[in-house]
Structure formats: C-alpha cells, structure tokens
Design a protein around this motif. Structure first.
Motif, short mmCIF file in Angstrom:
data_model
loop_
_atom_site.label_atom_id
_atom_site.label_comp_id
_atom_site.label_asym_id
_atom_site.label_seq_id
_atom_site.Cartn_x
_atom_site.Cartn_y
_atom_site.Cartn_z
N ALA A 56 0.93 -1.25 -0.05
CA ALA A 56 0.04 0.10 0.17
C ALA A 56 1.01 1.19 0.04
CB ALA A 56 -0.90 -0.03 1.20
N MET A 81 0.38 -2.58 6.40
CA MET A 81 -1.08 -3.13 5.99
C MET A 81 -1.33 -4.41 6.81
SD MET A 81 -1.92 -3.95 1.99
CE MET A 81 -0.70 -5.08 1.87
N LEU A 114 -4.74 0.31 7.27
CA LEU A 114 -3.61 1.04 6.63
C LEU A 114 -2.97 1.91 7.80
CD1 LEU A 114 -4.31 1.29 2.78
CD2 LEU A 114 -3.40 -0.43 3.85
N LEU A 129 -3.06 0.46 -3.88
CA LEU A 129 -2.75 -1.03 -3.47
C LEU A 129 -2.29 -1.80 -4.62
CD1 LEU A 129 -5.93 -1.73 -1.21
CD2 LEU A 129 -3.72 -0.50 -0.58
#
Length: 631
Positions: free
Chosen positions: A565, A588, A597, A615
């Motif tokens: 992420a 993450m 997150l 992502l």
C-alpha cells in the motif's frame, strides 16, 4: 512481360516498399499483447486546435484532472499581447477547459498546500532582450524611503525618475516602497531607510541614455517632504543584454472552482524559483531571477497558507542556482539539495549537493556525485518508498549552452552514517531534461530528454527505461513517439498511467537551420503492469482523510492477493524539477473485507496535503487510486 513489369516496378520502389513493410511490422509488434505485457505502450493525444497550449508546467490536481500552465508560453508575441493561458485537462474523459490566467506565470514555482490547492508563485515580468535588440539604456534603480511615517506606497508602472543632469528613466512595472524602520535607542531614535530595487529604462532611445555614474534621482510627482524622503539611486544604465525578470505575485489555484485566487505577494521577485513544502504545511521559496534579471542573492522566504502571506527569512540566507531540486527529508527542519538545477547562475557557486539545516542555516556537503560539472538540466527524484531516504540524480549537462551531457545515474542514501553518492546503472544515452515519474510499484519511469542543449542537432532521446531500486538496475520500456526536451513534464495519473507534455526545442533539423515549433501533443504511457490480464485490485470504500500515526480501514477486492500500500503525492513538474513526488509505504493489515492501513507518525515523511492511495497485488498490478488527504 507482366512478370518482368512487376519486377521492374518493385525494384524501382524497394526503399519505400521496405519502409512500409518495416513500419507495418513494427506497429504489429508494439501493439501485440506479449510486447505490451513486457514493455508497456505509448499513445499520442492531439487536442483540438482551439485548446492547445505550450505546456510549461503540469500538475495533477486532487480532482484527477491536470493543470497545464503555459502563461505566455515562451512566446514574446503572446507576452506583449497579455495573452496568458492555463488548461485543465481530464485524462479520464478527454474534456478540456481553458482557465482565466491573471498574470504571466510562465516559469513560476509551485507546491501543493494542505487543503489541496496549488500554490503558484513568481513568473515572467519581462522577457530577455539580446544586445542587438536593446534600444533603450536600462538598469537597476534602488528606491529609498527615509521616512518612517505612513504605510507602504504603491507607484505605478511608468513612474519617472529624473537625475540632476536631467536624464529621465521610467519604471517598467508597478512597485511598492515600504516606510523606513524606526527603533528607539538611548537618547532618541534610529531610523533606517527602506530600499526597493526596480528595473527602469531610459525615456530616449540610443546611447544618450547610457549612464555609467551613480546619482540621486527625484521621482516626478512627489511633493513636500515626500520629494526629499523618497528618491532613487541608480546602478549603471547600459545597452547590454537584458535577462528575464521575475514577478512577485502569488496565487492559490483552487482545483474545485478551477480558478486562481490571489494571495500575498512574495518579498522578492522570482523567475525559475523552487517551492518546497514543509512538514507543517508552509512552503519555502528559493532562488529565481529577480526584477533586475539577476539570481536572487540567497534571499529565501516562507509562505503560510493560514495567513496567505510571505515572511522573508533573513536567518536563512543561502544561494542556489535557479530551479534547485530541494527536497524535504525525513528530519524536520532539514532539506536536501541534490545539485540538480535548470540553469542561471555561475558555474562555481551553489552547485554542490548538500543538506540544508533550517534550524542553523548550515549546509553540509554530500560528496561522490559523478560528472559534477553536469548537474544542470539533470533530474532528481526519490526512489522507492520515501522511508528508505534514497534519492536519484539522472542525466544532465554542462552549465548554460554547453555541448556536454551525461548518461549518469547516481544514488544517495540520506540515512547512511556518512551519505555519499554511488553509481547506479547508466542511461542508454546521455540525457538533458529527463522525465522522471514515480510509479505505484516502487519503480521509476525515466523517459525522453535530449543529448544536446534544447535538442540541438535533432538529439531528442526517444527511449524509456524503468529503474528498479531493489536491484539498482534498468529495464527496457516501450519507446515514446514524441520527442521531449526543454519545457517538458510528466505526471503519474490516478489510473497508474503516465502523462507527458511539452517540449521546446530550438531547431527541427540536424543542421540547426529550421526553427522548431513548440510540441503541443500529449502522450500517455501505459506501463506493462496494466497489461498483465486478470482482475485488477480495487478499492471499493474507505476514508478520504487520514492522520499521522492513525489507521484507516478500506474495503477492497481479494485482500489476500494484496502486497503493498502506497501513498503517492501528486506531481507538479516544470523544467526537470518536481520536488512534490514521493511514495510513502503504509503498514498494511488484512481484514475479512479489505485492509487496515497505518500512516507513518513522522510528518516530515508525509507532508500534509493530497495523496493517491494505491494498493498493489502480488503480480505488481496497482489499483486505481483512491484520493486521501493527510493532515
């Protein structure tokens, strides 16, 4: 006879026939699924003629649209006519809108603010005039005010200055004179005159206006005490070449109303300045050419979006060439100058990479850069997540109109015990003006540029590479169709593609005999990761605001396949300079319906403002971005 005729015709037309076959085969190759899945693909976009602009600046707005700033577009006729342009382009729909542009913000600086507005400061007050075309003697006039009484005085363009000998000069722009400062001291008061430097030119043409000696000039129209307290002191007035001159106006571009909003003027006039965002949301303005066409002599200032005003920081006197690549590091109060810049300034001053500690105003040089005399027109960018604190310097050339250029890529780890540049892989060709764009899979696209100054000798590099920070290697990417050199830019789009714009070569042929037009076509690169097939990751829902050290929960498709992420700061690029780009790795944690997150706690890593959340799955395929504001 028929066969013989065909053979004769084919023999006479072998070159064009082979060229046609070759082009057809190349087109088939680059559009094949296998090729695109390995190297990606470029697509040219031609906008309707009535909305084409000379793209000098490009910034991705938090609406997903692109602000393309031309100003006068490096066109003296447009400048003289007061025709200044900006264009908002929507890459998702192709829609365009020309924006009312209040002044010539051609060659301004820009940075995003915490609320998503784009601060745009400086620009062009006057174009360069070469010596043969200079008809009126001109130079710097220092206006002084010895009275502490009253407020600032605004004088219009055309204000006249008269010497004791009767020579007359007029101001080429509006200017403001501040009152003198008055400090109470023992036995009375100490008054210090204010000073304002402006550009003036003779009211007569030819050498009779040349004035090598300094004198005290009266200002026409002043009466009473003002006539004695406010006056001008001239520098040399000559018929020498006159450089570009900077503006002091500043604006916030509102991405939601798509309008420029005037804010406080800078203390200094600046053309080719760099604006760098700080962890508290303020912005520092550095370098640029002033109102006399000289590099601002180390006078730096800070903009506060809360007050919409600038503060000159006399405690932060540091000299840099124009458009210096200055980045906010992971340490609050510490910036890093990579050495990259875009011209203007002596070859021996302000060219060395260094840390700049704003708390002590101390520069600490960082050694090791190769081809240290070719940092002008080089590009600089963070590589990988900004937490790694690794920065890359790519390409570049000699100072000014130099024939020298380099294929150098050097990397510096700012977190090392003793930071030092180390070699990376070289580019396939030497490149000034390379376009560098951070991608959501932690790689960097390096494309375009030219071997020669402003593409001289038809030297544009129509190639692209992907830099991989994990292996410190380059891999091949599809070749762009459009050459891009001076006045070009590239930005990452929310769908994971890359948009490139602009290019302002001097000539259109190898012999440098044909003047080249400004390149107005756009081109979009679709990276190989978008040709991998299968289902692309998707962010279905989640917060649009996050804060430092806090966690947000996002609903996603197939969370078990997600690998990384990243928050990517939108780009704001001009003249090979984009200090906005950065990728922030997020912690993450998978959930049943998506992921949690967590944003890093360090504000210096994640300056407040807009970010694209991507992502990426285990194949390296990114989602379409979800916009969030950190603050």
């Amino acid at each position: 006879m028929g066969v013989l005729a065909v053979v004769v015709i084919l023999g006479a037309n072998t070159p064009p026939a082979w060229s046609y076959v070759s082009d057809y085969m190349h087109d088939q190759l680059i559009n094949s699924d296998d090729y695109k899945s390995r190297y990606g693909k470029w697509d040219v976009i031609e906008l309707p003629p009535d909305v084409r602009v000379n793209a000098i600046h490009a910034a991705l707005l938090p609406t997903g649209r692109i602000l393309i700033i031309a100003g006068s577009g490096n066109d003296t006729e447009q400048f003289a006519a007061g025709t200044f342009k900006s264009l908002v382009y929507d890459p998702a729909t192709g829609r365009t809108r020309l924006i009312s542009t209040p002044t010539d913000i051609f060659c301004a600086g820009h940075a995003f603010l915490p609320d998503g507005k784009l601060l745009v400061a400086g620009g062009t007050l006057r174009y360069e005039v070469l010596e043969p075309q200079v008809t009126r003697a001109a130079g710097l006039m220092v206006v002084k005010n010895e009275s502490p009484n009253g407020g600032p005085r605004v004088f219009p363009k055309g204000t006249e200055f008269v010497s004791p000998a009767g020579k007359k000069f007029t101001a080429t722009s509006e200017f403001t004179v501040q009152p003198a400062t008055k400090v109470i001291v023992k036995g009375g008061a100490k008054v210090t005159a204010s000073t304002t430097s402006i550009w003036v030119e003779s009211t007569v043409e030819g050498p009779s206006g040349v004035t090598p000696l300094r004198a005290n000039y009266k200002i026409t129209g002043l009466i009473g005490q003002d006539r004695e307290n406010i006056y001008g002191l001239n520098e040399k007035m000559t018929l020498d070449k006159q450089d570009f001159q900077g503006r002091r106006e500043a604006f916030e571009f509102n991405p939601y109303t798509e309008q420029y909003e005037r804010v406080g003027d800078m203390a200094e006039q600046r053309w080719y300045p760099t604006l760098t965002g700080l962890p508290d949301g303020r912005v520092i303005a550095v370098s640029g050419l002033d109102g006399a066409g000289q590099v601002v002599p180390g006078i730096n200032e800070i903009y506060d979006p809360k007050t919409k005003a600038w503060t000159e920081r006399k405690d932060l006197q540091q000299y840099f060439p124009t458009y210096p690549a200055i980045f906010q590091t992971a340490k609050p109060g510490v910036l890093f100058y990579s050495g990259s810049n875009s011209g203007y300034g002596p070859a021996t001053k302000g060219r060395d990479p260094a840390f700049w500690d704003l708390r002590t105003n101390k520069l600490t040089l960082v050694p090791g850069i190769r081809d240290a005399d070719m940092l002008e027109t080089s590009g600089s960018v963070w590589v990988g997540p900004v937490q790694d604190q690794k920065l890359m310097v790519v390409g570049g050339g000699g100072v000014g109109d130099s024939p020298k250029s380099t294929a150098r890529i050097d990397i510096v780890d700012l977190d090392a015990e003793t930071p030092r540049f180390t070699p990376g892989p070289d580019l396939p060709e030497a490149a000034r003006y390379p376009i560098l764009v951070t991608l959501p899979d932690d790689t960097t696209l390096i494309s375009n540029g030219s071997k020669g100054y402003r593409g001289r000798g038809a030297s544009d590099n129509n190639n692209a590479r992907i830099y991989h920070p994990d292996t410190n290697t380059l891999s091949y990417a599809a070749d762009p169709n459009v050459g891009r050199d001076y006045h070009s830019a590239g930005v990452l789009l929310p769908d994971g593609r890359v948009l490139t714009v602009g290019s302002n070569p001097l000539f259109a042929d190898k012999l440098d005999t044909i003047t080249a037009p400004f390149e107005q076509r756009l081109e979009v690169f679709t990276p190989a990761y978008l040709y991998q097939g299968g289902v692309r990751p998707a962010i279905m829902a989640g917060p649009d605001k996050l804060s430092w050290g806090k966690t947000g929960e996002f609903t996603t498709s197939d969370p078990s396949q997600l690998a990384t992420a990243r928050l990517l700061r939108p780009g704001a690029s001009t003249h090979v300079t984009d200090v906005e780009q950065r990728s922030v790795a997020l912690e993450m944690t998978p959930t049943a319906t998506g992921v949690k997150l967590t944003v890093p706690k360090q504000r210096a890593l994640v300056p407040p403002g807009p970010y694209m959340l991507f992502l990426t799955d285990k194949r390296g395929v990114p989602s379409v971005a979800h916009w969030v504001f950190v603050g």
